[in-house]
Design a protein around this motif. Sequence first.
Motif, PDB file in Angstrom:
ATOM      1  N   LEU A 172       3.090   2.964  13.052  1.00 15.49           N
ATOM      2  CA  LEU A 172       4.185   2.761  11.636  1.00 15.49           C
ATOM      3  C   LEU A 172       4.662   4.016  10.925  1.00 15.49           C
ATOM      4  CD1 LEU A 172       2.088   1.024   9.289  1.00 15.49           C
ATOM      5  CD2 LEU A 172       4.387   0.037  10.414  1.00 15.49           C
ATOM      6  N   GLY A 173       4.014   5.149  11.541  1.00 16.79           N
ATOM      7  CA  GLY A 173       4.993   6.517  11.208  1.00 16.79           C
ATOM      8  C   GLY A 173       6.382   6.804  12.308  1.00 16.79           C
ATOM      9  N   GLN A 174       6.166   6.733  12.806  1.00 19.27           N
ATOM     10  CA  GLN A 174       7.445   6.745  14.152  1.00 19.27           C
ATOM     11  C   GLN A 174       8.191   5.849  14.227  1.00 19.27           C
ATOM     12  OE1 GLN A 174       5.479   5.732  18.171  1.00 19.27           O
ATOM     13  NE2 GLN A 174       4.944   7.798  18.174  1.00 19.27           N
ATOM     14  N   GLU A 175       7.534   4.414  13.217  1.00 18.80           N
ATOM     15  CA  GLU A 175       8.710   3.143  13.089  1.00 18.80           C
ATOM     16  C   GLU A 175       9.610   3.863  12.257  1.00 18.80           C
ATOM     17  OE1 GLU A 175      10.766  -0.170  13.705  1.00 18.80           O
ATOM     18  OE2 GLU A 175       9.602   1.590  15.280  1.00 18.80           O
ATOM     19  N   PHE A 176       9.011   4.225  10.591  1.00 20.56           N
ATOM     20  CA  PHE A 176       9.332   4.385   8.824  1.00 20.56           C
ATOM     21  C   PHE A 176       9.127   6.076   8.683  1.00 20.56           C
ATOM     22  CE2 PHE A 176       7.368   0.242   9.389  1.00 20.56           C
ATOM     23  CZ  PHE A 176       8.959  -0.477   9.070  1.00 20.56           C
ATOM     24  N   PRO A 177      10.499   6.659   9.781  1.00 22.88           N
ATOM     25  CA  PRO A 177      10.319   8.112   8.606  1.00 22.88           C
ATOM     26  C   PRO A 177      10.110   8.323   7.379  1.00 22.88           C
ATOM     27  CG  PRO A 177      11.254   8.008  10.936  1.00 22.88           C
ATOM     28  CD  PRO A 177      11.506   6.614   9.931  1.00 22.88           C
ATOM     29  N   LEU A 178      10.420   9.308   7.269  1.00 22.27           N
ATOM     30  CA  LEU A 178      10.435   9.868   5.427  1.00 22.27           C
ATOM     31  C   LEU A 178      11.998   9.861   5.388  1.00 22.27           C
ATOM     32  CD1 LEU A 178       7.446  12.273   4.406  1.00 22.27           C
ATOM     33  CD2 LEU A 178       7.795   9.261   4.005  1.00 22.27           C
ATOM     34  N   ASN A 179      12.746  10.135   6.121  1.00 22.17           N
ATOM     35  CA  ASN A 179      14.370  10.402   5.221  1.00 22.17           C
ATOM     36  C   ASN A 179      15.213   8.564   6.004  1.00 22.17           C
ATOM     37  OD1 ASN A 179      13.975  10.233   8.025  1.00 22.17           O
ATOM     38  ND2 ASN A 179      15.820  11.869   8.158  1.00 22.17           N
ATOM     39  N   VAL A 180      15.043   7.565   6.142  1.00 24.88           N
ATOM     40  CA  VAL A 180      14.531   6.729   6.104  1.00 24.88           C
ATOM     41  C   VAL A 180      15.879   5.664   5.099  1.00 24.88           C
ATOM     42  CG1 VAL A 180      14.265   5.851   8.173  1.00 24.88           C
ATOM     43  CG2 VAL A 180      12.827   5.034   6.295  1.00 24.88           C
ATOM     44  N   PRO A 181      16.535   4.917   4.628  1.00 27.77           N
ATOM     45  CA  PRO A 181      17.052   4.837   3.245  1.00 27.77           C
ATOM     46  C   PRO A 181      15.604   4.012   3.095  1.00 27.77           C
ATOM     47  CG  PRO A 181      18.915   4.219   4.978  1.00 27.77           C
ATOM     48  CD  PRO A 181      17.582   4.225   5.832  1.00 27.77           C
ATOM     49  N   THR A 182      15.778   3.464   1.389  1.00 25.97           N
ATOM     50  CA  THR A 182      15.008   2.608   0.772  1.00 25.97           C
ATOM     51  C   THR A 182      14.726   1.542   1.510  1.00 25.97           C
ATOM     52  OG1 THR A 182      14.663   3.799  -0.761  1.00 25.97           O
ATOM     53  CG2 THR A 182      13.948   1.757  -1.677  1.00 25.97           C
ATOM     54  N   LYS A 183      15.406   0.857   1.403  1.00 30.92           N
ATOM     55  CA  LYS A 183      16.559  -0.390   1.509  1.00 30.92           C
ATOM     56  C   LYS A 183      15.359  -0.838   3.340  1.00 30.92           C
ATOM     57  CE  LYS A 183      20.820  -0.214   4.253  1.00 30.92           C
ATOM     58  NZ  LYS A 183      21.313  -0.743   4.537  1.00 30.92           N
ATOM     59  N   HIS A 184      15.234   0.249   3.657  1.00 30.82           N
ATOM     60  CA  HIS A 184      14.260  -0.707   5.392  1.00 30.82           C
ATOM     61  C   HIS A 184      12.850   0.189   5.265  1.00 30.82           C
ATOM     62  CE1 HIS A 184      18.503  -0.239   8.097  1.00 30.82           C
ATOM     63  NE2 HIS A 184      18.768   1.001   6.631  1.00 30.82           N
ATOM     64  N   LEU A 185      12.468  -0.386   4.143  1.00 28.55           N
ATOM     65  CA  LEU A 185      11.088   0.163   3.724  1.00 28.55           C
ATOM     66  C   LEU A 185      10.581  -1.678   3.796  1.00 28.55           C
ATOM     67  CD1 LEU A 185      10.106   2.652   1.062  1.00 28.55           C
ATOM     68  CD2 LEU A 185      10.773   3.019   3.351  1.00 28.55           C
ATOM     69  N   LEU A 197       1.954  10.603   0.288  1.00 29.14           N
ATOM     70  CA  LEU A 197       1.107   9.292   0.866  1.00 29.14           C
ATOM     71  C   LEU A 197       1.325  10.304   2.519  1.00 29.14           C
ATOM     72  CD1 LEU A 197      -0.301   6.668   1.182  1.00 29.14           C
ATOM     73  CD2 LEU A 197       2.142   5.826   2.072  1.00 29.14           C
ATOM     74  N   ARG A 198       1.362  11.217   2.908  1.00 28.37           N
ATOM     75  CA  ARG A 198       1.384  11.375   3.882  1.00 28.37           C
ATOM     76  C   ARG A 198       0.703  12.524   4.206  1.00 28.37           C
ATOM     77  NH1 ARG A 198       5.627   9.241   8.290  1.00 28.37           N
ATOM     78  NH2 ARG A 198       6.340   7.235   7.015  1.00 28.37           N
ATOM     79  N   GLU A 199       0.763  13.227   3.114  1.00 30.46           N
ATOM     80  CA  GLU A 199      -0.382  14.497   3.199  1.00 30.46           C
ATOM     81  C   GLU A 199      -2.261  13.671   2.725  1.00 30.46           C
ATOM     82  OE1 GLU A 199      -0.438  17.650   2.954  1.00 30.46           O
ATOM     83  OE2 GLU A 199       1.714  18.214   2.884  1.00 30.46           O
ATOM     84  N   GLU A 200      -2.076  12.959   2.322  1.00 30.94           N
ATOM     85  CA  GLU A 200      -3.476  12.197   1.899  1.00 30.94           C
ATOM     86  C   GLU A 200      -3.810  11.024   2.884  1.00 30.94           C
ATOM     87  OE1 GLU A 200      -2.425   9.526  -1.184  1.00 30.94           O
ATOM     88  OE2 GLU A 200      -2.407  11.084  -3.186  1.00 30.94           O
ATOM     89  N   LEU A 201      -3.046  11.168   3.828  1.00 32.27           N
ATOM     90  CA  LEU A 201      -3.176  10.837   5.497  1.00 32.27           C
ATOM     91  C   LEU A 201      -3.496  11.368   6.506  1.00 32.27           C
ATOM     92  CD1 LEU A 201      -0.659   7.783   6.073  1.00 32.27           C
ATOM     93  CD2 LEU A 201      -2.973   7.117   6.105  1.00 32.27           C
ATOM     94  N   LYS A 202      -3.587  12.742   6.489  1.00 34.71           N
ATOM     95  CA  LYS A 202      -3.195  13.871   7.020  1.00 34.71           C
ATOM     96  C   LYS A 202      -5.262  14.277   6.749  1.00 34.71           C
ATOM     97  CE  LYS A 202      -2.018  18.290   8.335  1.00 34.71           C
ATOM     98  NZ  LYS A 202      -1.220  19.055   8.177  1.00 34.71           N
ATOM     99  N   LYS A 203      -5.078  14.486   5.084  1.00 38.58           N
ATOM    100  CA  LYS A 203      -6.413  14.689   4.719  1.00 38.58           C
ATOM    101  C   LYS A 203      -7.390  14.352   5.038  1.00 38.58           C
ATOM    102  CE  LYS A 203      -5.054  18.529   1.960  1.00 38.58           C
ATOM    103  NZ  LYS A 203      -5.454  19.782   2.354  1.00 38.58           N
TER     104      LYS A 203
END
Length: 239
Positions: A99-112, A36-42
Amino acid sequence: MVKDECKTLLDALNKVSACYRHLVICVGGTSDSQNLREELKKTRQKAQVLASANKNKLTTILKDKTISKDDRAEFERLWVLFSTCMEILEIDMRRALDLGQEFPLNVPTKHLIQTGMIGRTSAVAARAISVQNMKYEEGNDIDTIDLNELEQDISEVGEMIFEMEMKVNVLQWTVEAKQEPGTELKSTVSAGASSLGMISVHGDGNKKLCDTNKVFAGAMFSAVLIFAIVLAVCIVKFA
């Protein structure tokens, strides 16, 4: 010919911007991922390329003093649409950064965020960008790097908007719409008028029925009143 090219470019920018907005909604959700992050960038980069092409072409045309009054009015309308699209794109880019700053990719799934969006998002992105351009770098952590690039891109978009306003002086409130206000609502209004007509017909019938009921109720009340008076007289007479 030039007018068609401008419309085509603007239409492409609108589609890519809409795609970008859809992807931004997924950031921090259950469908968030490296892809998703790659798609956002592209998608963001594609939007910037189209924005630059739109700006250059429209700026060149609107600075030309030889174009006719009708053509200028049409290109000014396209310029207003383009400016609006750029403002929306900048807002979505800032939202993606937050949102990217608030939710880094390495956060646990429960915080999504439970956005309700699940599954892959590449099908959506492919509508605006060809699939062959979507090459993911699986082993590369783009989390921090891309956020830094995003901040720079937001700054560039802001500078582009400022440059647009400086180079071409088009007052948005002076640009006339191509269609009359409410044109797209005419069908709804027509349907509403038909409904009102039906209500009016039924209303006339209901009014007549109501008048009949009133006459009947008045007659009954008069009969009861006369009967009560006669009864009272009889009671007084034979008492």
